[in-house]
Design an enzyme around this catalytic site. Structure first.
Site, PDB file in Angstrom:
ATOM      1  N   ASP A 106      40.091  33.450  31.305  1.00  0.00           N
ATOM      2  CA  ASP A 106      41.494  33.886  30.826  1.00  0.00           C
ATOM      3  C   ASP A 106      41.495  33.616  29.355  1.00  0.00           C
ATOM      4  O   ASP A 106      42.443  32.879  28.688  1.00  0.00           O
ATOM      5  CB  ASP A 106      42.297  32.755  31.397  1.00  0.00           C
ATOM      6  CG  ASP A 106      43.807  33.168  31.173  1.00  0.00           C
ATOM      7  OD1 ASP A 106      44.149  34.234  30.662  1.00  0.00           O
ATOM      8  OD2 ASP A 106      44.702  32.222  31.660  1.00  0.00           O
ATOM      9  N   PHE A 107      40.859  34.469  28.580  1.00  0.00           N
ATOM     10  CA  PHE A 107      40.855  34.495  27.438  1.00  0.00           C
ATOM     11  C   PHE A 107      41.970  35.320  26.789  1.00  0.00           C
ATOM     12  O   PHE A 107      42.108  36.607  27.066  1.00  0.00           O
ATOM     13  CB  PHE A 107      39.297  35.192  26.682  1.00  0.00           C
ATOM     14  CG  PHE A 107      38.144  34.403  26.940  1.00  0.00           C
ATOM     15  CD1 PHE A 107      38.272  33.090  27.761  1.00  0.00           C
ATOM     16  CD2 PHE A 107      36.984  34.635  26.260  1.00  0.00           C
ATOM     17  CE1 PHE A 107      37.225  32.210  27.695  1.00  0.00           C
ATOM     18  CE2 PHE A 107      35.758  33.748  26.364  1.00  0.00           C
ATOM     19  CZ  PHE A 107      35.914  32.520  26.989  1.00  0.00           C
ATOM     20  N   GLU A 108      42.624  34.722  26.024  1.00  0.00           N
ATOM     21  CA  GLU A 108      43.999  35.589  25.259  1.00  0.00           C
ATOM     22  C   GLU A 108      43.561  35.346  23.662  1.00  0.00           C
ATOM     23  O   GLU A 108      42.703  35.061  23.190  1.00  0.00           O
ATOM     24  CB  GLU A 108      45.201  34.856  25.925  1.00  0.00           C
ATOM     25  CG  GLU A 108      44.984  34.584  27.176  1.00  0.00           C
ATOM     26  CD  GLU A 108      46.508  34.072  27.974  1.00  0.00           C
ATOM     27  OE1 GLU A 108      47.407  33.917  26.983  1.00  0.00           O
ATOM     28  OE2 GLU A 108      46.523  33.734  29.091  1.00  0.00           O
ATOM     29  N   GLY A 109      44.753  35.846  23.262  1.00  0.00           N
ATOM     30  CA  GLY A 109      45.148  35.677  21.623  1.00  0.00           C
ATOM     31  C   GLY A 109      43.927  36.315  20.907  1.00  0.00           C
ATOM     32  O   GLY A 109      43.523  37.647  21.083  1.00  0.00           O
ATOM     33  N   GLN A 134      46.965  40.387  33.814  1.00  0.00           N
ATOM     34  CA  GLN A 134      48.137  39.949  33.597  1.00  0.00           C
ATOM     35  C   GLN A 134      49.253  41.171  33.568  1.00  0.00           C
ATOM     36  O   GLN A 134      49.507  41.580  32.128  1.00  0.00           O
ATOM     37  CB  GLN A 134      48.382  38.841  32.478  1.00  0.00           C
ATOM     38  CG  GLN A 134      47.413  37.545  32.764  1.00  0.00           C
ATOM     39  CD  GLN A 134      47.629  36.703  31.414  1.00  0.00           C
ATOM     40  OE1 GLN A 134      48.437  36.615  30.798  1.00  0.00           O
ATOM     41  NE2 GLN A 134      46.368  35.845  30.921  1.00  0.00           N
TER      42      GLN A 134
END
Length: 337
Positions: free
Chosen positions: A122-125, A212
């Site tokens: 769940d890598f974000e940013g 998402q």
């Protein structure tokens, strides 16, 4: 996994307004339980840590032994319990081979410690971005991309075919790649489409992708129209892109191939508090009707229907229980669970 599966994130290492839920108390509706979150000691260390929520923050937290017993209990019921890495605050950039190797060893340690089934990314940013000149998603050259792919393949090789792998990228990192890819355009953002090389390289190892469909700006679909989150139309358009495939950065000679429907689920917020883009149950069911049965598609015409679409993902189990399990109950009602 069952023919149609429900995946959800469990707030295991922190508390928020939804309240703490013990793993043993997660309702049976949830087939994949992602433990949120494993986070790095620093963005580039690759050293992932996971600890249960401190008792001062979560008065109802179980002991480590109780937690391990709950993992085994869920697995005995046929559920998958995974470590989810990243989240909003957990930036992970594997810039070096040393960080890659540390990632593999630290993640393995957590999986072994709790007896988990696999990994959710769940890598974000700013975790994933593309370097200048890295324009071919089939042959990436950016270290953070190459090292992540290598690390996950190492984990898969270590644990074998039963190792589960899921991913929860934001639309910015996947579907936005239809319009532009990385920094090589006039509107270049090095993160645009940056998940595509990871997804492509790991598609054979992938258990489930649940993008998402929330906290998103307007995204262009295959009809070349912008779609807004919060209703059936957004989920239909975004999911159609994954199941049909699409040219990357507008290049018809460079197409991201379709994913099998068995490897795709739709990611949604479980409640209005859980994230921007909450979709009422009736609209969720409209999207499912369109994508799995070819009916009630509204203004968007998908490129097929896919009865084998795997299911739904929600952020989160906790927020769903905060609303008396509305999301899971709707899923069970739709698929006859």
């Amino acid at each position: 996994m069952p023919e149609h599966a429900l995946a959800g994130y469990l707030h295991s290492s922190f508390a928020n307004g939804s309240g703490y839920t013990r793993l043993a108390d997660v309702p049976d509706s949830w087939d994949i339980i992602d433990l949120a979150f494993g986070e790095p000691t620093s963005p580039t260390s690759g050293d992932i840590r996971f600890e249960l929520c401190p008792q001062a923050e979560c008065p109802g937290v179980e002991s480590e032994e109780e937690f391990k017993a709950a993992v085994a209990q869920k697995q005995a019921q046929g559920k998958k319990v995974q470590l989810s890495i990243g989240g909003q605050n957990g930036q992970v950039r594997l810039t070096t081979e040393e960080a890659r190797d540390t990632f593999v060893s630290s993640v393995s340690s957590i999986i072994d410690r709790y007896g988990l089934d696999g990994l959710d990314i769940d890598f974000e940013g700013n975790s994933l971005s593309l370097d200048e000149g890295d324009t071919d998603f089939k042959n990436p050259t950016t270290p953070v991309i190459v090292n992540l792919i290598s690390a996950v393949k190492s984990l898969k090789a270590k644990y074998g075919e039963d190792f589960t792998l899921t991913m929860a990228p934001e639309t910015f990192f996947v579907q936005l790649g239809y319009q532009r890819y990385g920094p090589g355009t006039s509107q270049g953002d090095p993160r645009a489409g940056a998940y595509l090389p990871v997804l492509h390289a790991l598609r054979d190892d992938l258990t489930l992708l649940h993008v998402q469909d929330y906290n998103s700006g307007p995204i262009m679909g295959l009809d070349d129209q912008y779609h807004q989150m919060g209703g059936a139309d957004f989920h239909i358009a975004m999911t159609d892109m994954l199941l049909t495939g699409f040219p990357v950065g507008g290049d018809t000679g460079n197409v991201f191939p379709a994913l099998p429907p068995e490897k795709v689920a739709i990611g949604l917020p479980a409640s209005t508090e859980a994230g921007n883009g909450h979709t009422p149950p009736a609209e969720v069911n409209k999207a499912l009707d369109c994508l799995t049965k070819g009916g009630d598609c509204g203004g968007y015409e998908p490129h097929g229907s896919w009865p084998a679409l795997r299911g739904l993902m929600a952020w989160s189990v906790n927020w769903d229980l905060f609303h008396q399990g509305e999301f899971a109950k709707n899923f069970d009602g739709y698929f006859g669970g």
